[in-house]
Design a protein around this motif. Structure first.
Motif, PDB file in Angstrom:
ATOM      1  N   ARG A 193     -33.790  35.770  38.339  1.00  0.00           N
ATOM      2  CA  ARG A 193     -33.324  37.032  38.943  1.00  0.00           C
ATOM      3  C   ARG A 193     -33.846  38.226  38.161  1.00  0.00           C
ATOM      4  NH1 ARG A 193     -27.085  38.478  38.694  1.00  0.00           N
ATOM      5  NH2 ARG A 193     -27.737  38.970  36.577  1.00  0.00           N
ATOM      6  N   GLU A 194     -33.750  38.166  36.831  1.00  0.00           N
ATOM      7  CA  GLU A 194     -34.230  39.270  35.996  1.00  0.00           C
ATOM      8  C   GLU A 194     -35.751  39.408  36.065  1.00  0.00           C
ATOM      9  OE1 GLU A 194     -32.414  41.593  34.399  1.00  0.00           O
ATOM     10  OE2 GLU A 194     -30.652  40.659  35.271  1.00  0.00           O
ATOM     11  N   LEU A 195     -36.463  38.286  36.075  1.00  0.00           N
ATOM     12  CA  LEU A 195     -37.925  38.333  36.195  1.00  0.00           C
ATOM     13  C   LEU A 195     -38.336  38.999  37.501  1.00  0.00           C
ATOM     14  CD1 LEU A 195     -38.894  34.781  34.904  1.00  0.00           C
ATOM     15  CD2 LEU A 195     -39.712  36.943  33.950  1.00  0.00           C
ATOM     16  N   GLU A 196     -37.703  38.599  38.592  1.00  0.00           N
ATOM     17  CA  GLU A 196     -38.052  39.169  39.893  1.00  0.00           C
ATOM     18  C   GLU A 196     -37.653  40.629  39.994  1.00  0.00           C
ATOM     19  OE1 GLU A 196     -36.373  36.544  42.834  1.00  0.00           O
ATOM     20  OE2 GLU A 196     -38.042  35.119  42.622  1.00  0.00           O
ATOM     21  N   ALA A 197     -36.582  41.021  39.332  1.00  0.00           N
ATOM     22  CA  ALA A 197     -36.169  42.428  39.353  1.00  0.00           C
ATOM     23  C   ALA A 197     -37.200  43.314  38.666  1.00  0.00           C
ATOM     24  CB  ALA A 197     -34.805  42.585  38.683  1.00  0.00           C
ATOM     25  N   ARG A 198     -37.854  42.789  37.634  1.00  0.00           N
ATOM     26  CA  ARG A 198     -38.815  43.590  36.873  1.00  0.00           C
ATOM     27  C   ARG A 198     -40.246  43.445  37.371  1.00  0.00           C
ATOM     28  NH1 ARG A 198     -34.694  42.412  33.812  1.00  0.00           N
ATOM     29  NH2 ARG A 198     -33.950  43.766  32.164  1.00  0.00           N
ATOM     30  N   LEU A 199     -40.618  42.247  37.794  1.00  0.00           N
ATOM     31  CA  LEU A 199     -42.006  42.005  38.197  1.00  0.00           C
ATOM     32  C   LEU A 199     -42.190  41.917  39.704  1.00  0.00           C
ATOM     33  CD1 LEU A 199     -43.036  39.313  35.551  1.00  0.00           C
ATOM     34  CD2 LEU A 199     -43.459  41.782  35.498  1.00  0.00           C
ATOM     35  N   GLY A 200     -41.109  41.871  40.451  1.00  0.00           N
ATOM     36  CA  GLY A 200     -41.195  41.715  41.893  1.00  0.00           C
ATOM     37  C   GLY A 200     -41.270  40.236  42.261  1.00  0.00           C
ATOM     38  N   ARG A 201     -40.924  39.952  43.484  1.00  0.00           N
ATOM     39  CA  ARG A 201     -40.950  38.564  43.962  1.00  0.00           C
ATOM     40  C   ARG A 201     -42.365  38.231  44.417  1.00  0.00           C
ATOM     41  NH1 ARG A 201     -36.422  36.134  47.703  1.00  0.00           N
ATOM     42  NH2 ARG A 201     -35.382  36.397  45.711  1.00  0.00           N
ATOM     43  N   ALA A 202     -42.888  37.153  43.900  1.00  0.00           N
ATOM     44  CA  ALA A 202     -44.244  36.714  44.242  1.00  0.00           C
ATOM     45  C   ALA A 202     -44.166  35.616  45.292  1.00  0.00           C
ATOM     46  CB  ALA A 202     -44.955  36.192  43.004  1.00  0.00           C
ATOM     47  N   ASP A 203     -44.852  35.810  46.403  1.00  0.00           N
ATOM     48  CA  ASP A 203     -44.886  34.780  47.431  1.00  0.00           C
ATOM     49  C   ASP A 203     -46.262  34.778  48.056  1.00  0.00           C
ATOM     50  OD1 ASP A 203     -43.999  32.743  49.049  1.00  0.00           O
ATOM     51  OD2 ASP A 203     -43.146  34.105  50.552  1.00  0.00           O
ATOM     52  N   PRO A 204     -47.147  33.914  47.735  1.00  0.00           N
ATOM     53  CA  PRO A 204     -46.977  32.737  46.906  1.00  0.00           C
ATOM     54  C   PRO A 204     -47.176  33.013  45.421  1.00  0.00           C
ATOM     55  CG  PRO A 204     -49.165  32.686  47.831  1.00  0.00           C
ATOM     56  CD  PRO A 204     -48.474  33.921  48.367  1.00  0.00           C
ATOM     57  N   GLY A 205     -47.875  34.065  45.066  1.00  0.00           N
ATOM     58  CA  GLY A 205     -48.085  34.382  43.651  1.00  0.00           C
ATOM     59  C   GLY A 205     -49.406  33.838  43.140  1.00  0.00           C
ATOM     60  N   GLN A 206     -49.937  34.509  42.155  1.00  0.00           N
ATOM     61  CA  GLN A 206     -51.187  34.098  41.538  1.00  0.00           C
ATOM     62  C   GLN A 206     -50.936  33.255  40.284  1.00  0.00           C
ATOM     63  OE1 GLN A 206     -53.691  37.418  40.626  1.00  0.00           O
ATOM     64  NE2 GLN A 206     -55.333  36.175  39.802  1.00  0.00           N
ATOM     65  N   TYR A 207     -49.782  33.489  39.657  1.00  0.00           N
ATOM     66  CA  TYR A 207     -49.437  32.798  38.417  1.00  0.00           C
ATOM     67  C   TYR A 207     -48.088  32.115  38.565  1.00  0.00           C
ATOM     68  CZ  TYR A 207     -52.990  36.070  36.945  1.00  0.00           C
ATOM     69  OH  TYR A 207     -54.140  36.798  36.848  1.00  0.00           O
ATOM     70  N   GLY A 208     -47.940  30.975  37.926  1.00  0.00           N
ATOM     71  CA  GLY A 208     -46.673  30.260  37.910  1.00  0.00           C
ATOM     72  C   GLY A 208     -46.082  30.312  36.513  1.00  0.00           C
ATOM     73  N   LEU A 209     -44.780  30.461  36.447  1.00  0.00           N
ATOM     74  CA  LEU A 209     -44.098  30.506  35.160  1.00  0.00           C
ATOM     75  C   LEU A 209     -43.124  29.331  35.089  1.00  0.00           C
ATOM     76  CD1 LEU A 209     -43.710  32.191  32.526  1.00  0.00           C
ATOM     77  CD2 LEU A 209     -41.686  33.140  33.630  1.00  0.00           C
ATOM     78  N   SER A 210     -43.409  28.406  34.194  1.00  0.00           N
ATOM     79  CA  SER A 210     -42.497  27.297  33.916  1.00  0.00           C
ATOM     80  C   SER A 210     -41.639  27.703  32.733  1.00  0.00           C
ATOM     81  CB  SER A 210     -43.276  26.032  33.561  1.00  0.00           C
ATOM     82  OG  SER A 210     -44.121  25.679  34.617  1.00  0.00           O
ATOM     83  N   TYR A 211     -40.403  27.250  32.719  1.00  0.00           N
ATOM     84  CA  TYR A 211     -39.509  27.637  31.628  1.00  0.00           C
ATOM     85  C   TYR A 211     -38.464  26.550  31.410  1.00  0.00           C
ATOM     86  CZ  TYR A 211     -36.590  28.713  35.585  1.00  0.00           C
ATOM     87  OH  TYR A 211     -35.880  28.606  36.756  1.00  0.00           O
ATOM     88  N   SER A 212     -37.925  26.555  30.218  1.00  0.00           N
ATOM     89  CA  SER A 212     -36.828  25.663  29.855  1.00  0.00           C
ATOM     90  C   SER A 212     -35.840  26.471  29.025  1.00  0.00           C
ATOM     91  CB  SER A 212     -37.347  24.471  29.047  1.00  0.00           C
ATOM     92  OG  SER A 212     -36.279  23.668  28.607  1.00  0.00           O
ATOM     93  N   VAL A 213     -34.591  26.513  29.482  1.00  0.00           N
ATOM     94  CA  VAL A 213     -33.558  27.320  28.835  1.00  0.00           C
ATOM     95  C   VAL A 213     -32.624  26.417  28.038  1.00  0.00           C
ATOM     96  CG1 VAL A 213     -31.641  28.932  29.207  1.00  0.00           C
ATOM     97  CG2 VAL A 213     -33.612  28.973  30.749  1.00  0.00           C
ATOM     98  N   GLY A 214     -32.321  26.827  26.821  1.00  0.00           N
ATOM     99  CA  GLY A 214     -31.336  26.124  26.004  1.00  0.00           C
ATOM    100  C   GLY A 214     -30.355  27.110  25.409  1.00  0.00           C
ATOM    101  N   ILE A 215     -29.064  26.819  25.530  1.00  0.00           N
ATOM    102  CA  ILE A 215     -28.024  27.698  24.983  1.00  0.00           C
ATOM    103  C   ILE A 215     -27.029  26.851  24.208  1.00  0.00           C
ATOM    104  CG2 ILE A 215     -26.131  29.270  25.517  1.00  0.00           C
ATOM    105  CD1 ILE A 215     -27.672  30.254  27.882  1.00  0.00           C
ATOM    106  N   GLU A 216     -26.692  27.325  23.006  1.00  0.00           N
ATOM    107  CA  GLU A 216     -25.680  26.680  22.178  1.00  0.00           C
ATOM    108  C   GLU A 216     -24.588  27.688  21.872  1.00  0.00           C
ATOM    109  OE1 GLU A 216     -27.225  24.951  18.608  1.00  0.00           O
ATOM    110  OE2 GLU A 216     -28.987  24.160  19.632  1.00  0.00           O
ATOM    111  N   SER A 217     -23.368  27.189  21.760  1.00  0.00           N
ATOM    112  CA  SER A 217     -22.231  28.029  21.408  1.00  0.00           C
ATOM    113  C   SER A 217     -21.853  27.746  19.960  1.00  0.00           C
ATOM    114  CB  SER A 217     -21.054  27.713  22.332  1.00  0.00           C
ATOM    115  OG  SER A 217     -19.976  28.557  22.054  1.00  0.00           O
TER     116      SER A 217
END
Length: 165
Positions: free
Chosen positions: A56-80
Motif C-alpha cells: 500500500r505504501e509503495l503504491e501510494a508513493r510510486l503509483g500502481r504499476a499494471d503490468p509494470g516494468q520492474y517487479g519487487l520481491s520482498y520478505s517481511v520479518g517482525i519481532e516483538s
C-alpha cells in the motif's frame, strides 16, 4: 549568535543558486531518478497484513504499476521485544523490530537490478486496556511498515541512475 533575518534569506537564496551547479537535481523533477520508478514497479502480491501495508505504501508513493516494468520481491520479518517491565512483572512497553529483504528485477529479463535489506524499529505502550494495547500495536506496525517502505524507496531511487532505470 543567529544571523539577522535578511542575511538568512540571502544565504538561502544563495544556496538555491549554487545547488544546480553542483549537480543537484530533484528526485521527482524532470529526468530525476524517482520519475523512472513512477508507475513502473509492481510489488509481489501480499500474503500478510504487513505485506499489505508495505505494498500500500509503495503504491501510494510510486503509483500502481499494471503490468509494470520492474517487479519487487520482498520478505517481511517482525519481532516483538519487551522493553519496560513494572515492579509487578507486567510488560508496559514493547518495541517492534522490523526488517524487509527486497529484490528489484526487470520483468522482461528477470535480472535482479538491485537488492538489499532494510531494518528499523518502533515502540508502543501496553499500559492501557487490552483494546488500547491492541490498537497501539496495530498502529506501531503501520508506522514500522511506513518507515521500512521509505527506506526501500530511497534505496531504489539511489540505484536508479546506476542501473539505467
Amino acid at each position: 549568535m543567529s544571523l539577522p533575518h535578511p542575511t538568512r534569506r540571502a544565504f538561502a537564496f544563495g544556496l538555491l543558486a549554487v545547488l544546480p551547479a553542483c549537480g543537484f537535481t530533484p528526485v521527482y523533477g524532470v529526468n530525476g531518478a524517482g520519475t523512472a520508478l513512477q508507475g513502473a514497479v509492481r510489488a509481489d502480491d501480499p500474503v500478510t497484513r504487513e505485506g499489505f501495508l508495505l505494498v500500500r505504501e509503495l503504491e501510494a508513493r510510486l503509483g500502481r504499476a499494471d503490468p509494470g516494468q520492474y517487479g519487487l520481491s520482498y520478505s517481511v520479518g517482525i519481532e516483538s521485544e519487551s522493553v519496560a517491565i513494572s515492579a509487578t512483572n507486567v510488560t508496559t512497553r514493547y518495541n517492534l523490530l522490523g526488517a524487509v529483504t527486497y529484490a528489484l528485477r526487470d520483468l522482461n529479463t528477470q535480472a535482479v537490478i538491485t537488492s538489499g535489506k532494510v531494518s528499523n524499529f518502533t515502540g508502543y505502550s501496553a499500559s492501557g486496556s487490552t483494546v488500547a494495547t491492541q490498537a497501539a500495536e496495530r498502529d506501531a506496525r503501520e508506522r514500522l511498515m511506513t518507515m521500512l517502505t521509505d527506506q526501500i524507496i530511497t534505496r531504489l531511487i539511489v540505484a536508479a541512475p546506476r542501473s539505467g532505470l
